[in-house]
Design an enzyme around this catalytic site. Structure first.
Site, PDB file in Angstrom:
ATOM      1  N   ARG A 129     110.317 111.736  23.410  1.00 13.15           N
ATOM      2  CA  ARG A 129     109.598 110.892  24.384  1.00 13.15           C
ATOM      3  C   ARG A 129     109.097 109.607  23.711  1.00 13.15           C
ATOM      4  O   ARG A 129     109.119 108.544  24.306  1.00 13.15           O
ATOM      5  CB  ARG A 129     108.435 111.684  25.013  1.00 13.15           C
ATOM      6  CG  ARG A 129     107.522 110.844  25.876  1.00 13.15           C
ATOM      7  CD  ARG A 129     106.659 111.661  26.839  1.00 13.15           C
ATOM      8  NE  ARG A 129     106.176 112.910  26.297  1.00 13.15           N
ATOM      9  CZ  ARG A 129     105.195 113.043  25.397  1.00 13.15           C
ATOM     10  NH1 ARG A 129     104.578 111.965  24.925  1.00 13.15           N
ATOM     11  NH2 ARG A 129     104.827 114.226  24.950  1.00 13.15           N
ATOM     12  N   ASP A 188     110.197  90.199  38.089  1.00 14.62           N
ATOM     13  CA  ASP A 188     111.246  91.196  38.324  1.00 14.62           C
ATOM     14  C   ASP A 188     112.565  90.427  38.437  1.00 14.62           C
ATOM     15  O   ASP A 188     112.789  89.686  39.386  1.00 14.62           O
ATOM     16  CB  ASP A 188     110.937  91.972  39.614  1.00 14.62           C
ATOM     17  CG  ASP A 188     111.913  93.117  39.842  1.00 14.62           C
ATOM     18  OD1 ASP A 188     113.095  92.971  39.476  1.00 14.62           O
ATOM     19  OD2 ASP A 188     111.502  94.150  40.404  1.00 14.62           O
ATOM     20  N   TYR A 238     110.662  94.370  46.669  1.00 14.98           N
ATOM     21  CA  TYR A 238     111.289  95.653  47.018  1.00 14.98           C
ATOM     22  C   TYR A 238     110.236  96.563  47.675  1.00 14.98           C
ATOM     23  O   TYR A 238     109.094  96.639  47.192  1.00 14.98           O
ATOM     24  CB  TYR A 238     111.887  96.279  45.756  1.00 14.98           C
ATOM     25  CG  TYR A 238     112.293  97.718  45.924  1.00 14.98           C
ATOM     26  CD1 TYR A 238     113.166  98.093  46.945  1.00 14.98           C
ATOM     27  CD2 TYR A 238     111.799  98.711  45.082  1.00 14.98           C
ATOM     28  CE1 TYR A 238     113.535  99.424  47.119  1.00 14.98           C
ATOM     29  CE2 TYR A 238     112.166 100.037  45.245  1.00 14.98           C
ATOM     30  CZ  TYR A 238     113.029 100.383  46.270  1.00 14.98           C
ATOM     31  OH  TYR A 238     113.386 101.692  46.444  1.00 14.98           O
ATOM     32  N   LYS A 263     120.587  98.708  38.838  1.00 19.20           N
ATOM     33  CA  LYS A 263     121.389  97.744  39.592  1.00 19.20           C
ATOM     34  C   LYS A 263     122.435  97.067  38.701  1.00 19.20           C
ATOM     35  O   LYS A 263     123.263  97.745  38.141  1.00 19.20           O
ATOM     36  CB  LYS A 263     120.448  96.746  40.274  1.00 19.20           C
ATOM     37  CG  LYS A 263     119.233  97.404  40.940  1.00 19.20           C
ATOM     38  CD  LYS A 263     119.669  98.338  42.064  1.00 19.20           C
ATOM     39  CE  LYS A 263     118.529  98.845  42.909  1.00 19.20           C
ATOM     40  NZ  LYS A 263     117.890 100.064  42.505  1.00 19.20           N
TER      41      LYS A 263
HETATM   42  O1  P1T Z   1     115.227 102.188  42.147  1.00 17.27           O
HETATM   43  P1  P1T Z   1     114.535 101.868  40.861  1.00 17.27           P
HETATM   44  O2  P1T Z   1     115.433 101.882  39.659  1.00 17.27           O
HETATM   45  O3  P1T Z   1     113.286 102.660  40.663  1.00 17.27           O
HETATM   46  O4  P1T Z   1     114.099 100.313  40.935  1.00 17.27           O
HETATM   47  C1  P1T Z   1     113.110  99.841  41.798  1.00 17.27           C
HETATM   48  C2  P1T Z   1     113.357  98.390  42.099  1.00 17.27           C
HETATM   49  C3  P1T Z   1     112.614  97.433  41.433  1.00 17.27           C
HETATM   50  N1  P1T Z   1     112.809  96.108  41.643  1.00 17.27           N
HETATM   51  C4  P1T Z   1     113.734  95.669  42.527  1.00 17.27           C
HETATM   52  C5  P1T Z   1     113.901  94.207  42.758  1.00 17.27           C
HETATM   53  C6  P1T Z   1     114.527  96.593  43.222  1.00 17.27           C
HETATM   54  O5  P1T Z   1     115.453  96.124  44.076  1.00 17.27           O
HETATM   55  C7  P1T Z   1     114.342  97.988  43.009  1.00 17.27           C
HETATM   56  C8  P1T Z   1     115.129  99.004  43.741  1.00 17.27           C
HETATM   57  N2  P1T Z   1     115.771  98.532  44.868  1.00 17.27           N
HETATM   58  C9  P1T Z   1     116.564  99.254  45.723  1.00 17.27           C
HETATM   59  C10 P1T Z   1     116.825 100.554  45.558  1.00 17.27           C
HETATM   60  C11 P1T Z   1     117.138  98.497  46.839  1.00 17.27           C
HETATM   61  O6  P1T Z   1     118.103  98.964  47.492  1.00 17.27           O
HETATM   62  O7  P1T Z   1     116.656  97.397  47.108  1.00 17.27           O
END
Ligand code: P1T
Length: 390
Positions: A52, A176, A104, A201
């Site tokens: 961890r 972000d 998001y 992504k």
């Molecule tokens: O899904 P995750 O890896 O926890 O990420 C969250 C997140 C954070 N910041 C942005 C700009 C994001 O688009 C996302 C996750 N977004 C999606 C799952 C979506 O479909 O927009």
């Protein structure tokens, strides 16, 4: 080892923070699964003691992403939301955060449903008006959080202007960078303190890993983030860390293709008589087009558009497309389409969604790397099915 000072981004995607394994000569990063590491007497080890707290595969991923963002420290988390929450754990009860009004839905939910109950206050604001942002700063404001391009309305905020404001008011500025990726925009170079990604992504790019990462060049912030990573424990697995490292190798070529196709698709959509509005920062009609051209090296692979006919038209459209699969997420090699109002942004109250322009007719596209002629034909399939509702 390749570092950010001597190689282009395209090269760092493949080599950043990496070197052949000294034990085996393996060119590709080994996946070290061991959760614990031998100590030659208490505290005397090779740099890792417990999985961890640190792991060689994860460390390499962290170095690679840090090099791409032009930062000195990468800190990986088990998801983008895990990265967001962990950054917010740097704050304490009674602190206040100014957040870009379009983020998001899951990020909004962390502020609204998770950290509010621990006394963290947040004000959601259109950051386009610097004077308004300055006026919203209170004595207890500690952080400024923005997405640019924003999810899902593709607003562009001025990172350098927000960083200047942040410095003046002693705020930690967090960007972000999920939609842009470091290929198109490097927020640290524009003055941001922390860059955060949903590596789920574009960074991974193959829709098979959920992972997040934060990057900073500030040693004190990095130390605190490493502490939260270890203490709160939202850490990614070595296998997932490896997969993202693997995905990163093609980031430059994937992003190039996504931007080229999205640029053509956005113009094509703008000319379509079933489309009321297209949101794509690369279009001259986008309100922040000039800023996007100045701040970004390309407008990205994400497009949102308003389909005439509201939800019935959207429903028919999303059932008819074959390549643009109806699914949440983005940034993979495959194209996706979704309905923010009922899917990714359902956790935002309806009134706030309407004010932001997340209408029932809004569709968000993540343009993948398929051939653009097939993608256009697929969208036409959607339009044909939605025609009856316009
Ligand atoms: O899904 P995750 O890896 O926890 O990420 C969250 C997140 C954070 N910041 C942005 C700009 C994001 O688009 C996302 C996750 N977004 C999606 C799952 C979506 O479909 O927009």
């Amino acid at each position: 080892m390749a570092t950010s000072t001597n190689f282009a981004l395209e090269t760092l995607c493949i080599h950043g923070g990496q070197h052949a394994d000294p034990n085996s000569g393996a060119v590709m990063e080994p996946i070290v699964l061991s959760t614990t590491f031998v100590q030659d007497g208490p505290g005397n080890h090779k740099g890792w003691d417990y999985g961890r707290a640190g792991n060689p595969t994860r460390d390499t991923l962290e170095r690679c992403i840090a090099s791409l963002e032009g930062g000195t420290h990468g800190i990986a988390f088990s998801s983008g939301c895990g990265a967001t929450t962990s950054i917010l754990l740097l704050l304490k009860a009674g602190d206040h955060v100014i957040v870009g009004d379009d983020v998001y839905g899951g990020t909004f939910r962390i502020f609204d449903k998770v950290l509010k109950q621990f006394g963290l206050e947040a004000t959601f604001l259109d950051l386009s008006d610097t004077a308004k942002v300055e006026a919203a700063i209170r004595p207890n404001t500690k952080m400024l959080w923005l997405e640019t391009p924003s999810n899902p309305t593709l607003k562009i905020f001025d990172i350098a202007a927000m960083a200047t404001l942040g410095k003046k008011a002693n705020l930690t500025v967090v960007v972000d960078n999920t939609f842009a990726t470091p290929m198109l925009q490097q927020p640290l170079a524009l003055g941001a303190d922390i860059v955060v990604h949903s590596a789920t992504k574009y960074l991974n790019g193959h829709s098979d890993v959920v992972l997040g990462v934060a990057v900073t060049s500030d040693d004190a912030l990095a130390e605190r983030l490493h502490f939260v990573q270890k203490a709160a424990g939202a850490t990614p697995s070595p296998f997932d860390s490896y997969l993202v490292l693997r995905g990163l190798k093609t980031l430059a070529v994937r992003v190039d293709r996504c931007v080229a196709s999205a640029t053509k698709i956005a113009s094509w959509l703008e000319a379509h008589d079933q489309v009321a509005k297209v949101l794509y920062p690369g279009l001259a009609s986008h309100p922040d087009h000039a800023l996007a051209q100045r701040q970004m090296k390309g407008a990205g692979g994400m497009i949102s558009f308003e389909l005439r006919g509201g939800f019935p038209a959207v429903d028919a459209f999303l059932r008819a497309t074959q390549l643009f699969v109806c699914a949440e997420s983005l940034g993979g090699v495959e194209s996706l389409a979704e309905h923010p109002a009922s899917m990714t942004h359902a956790s935002i109250p309806a009134e706030a969604r309407t004010a932001l322009g997340i209408s029932d007719g809004l569709i968000r596209l993540s343009v993948g790397i398929e051939h653009e002629k097939d993608l256009l034909a697929d969208l036409e399939r959607g339009f044909a099915a939605a025609k009856a509702y316009r």
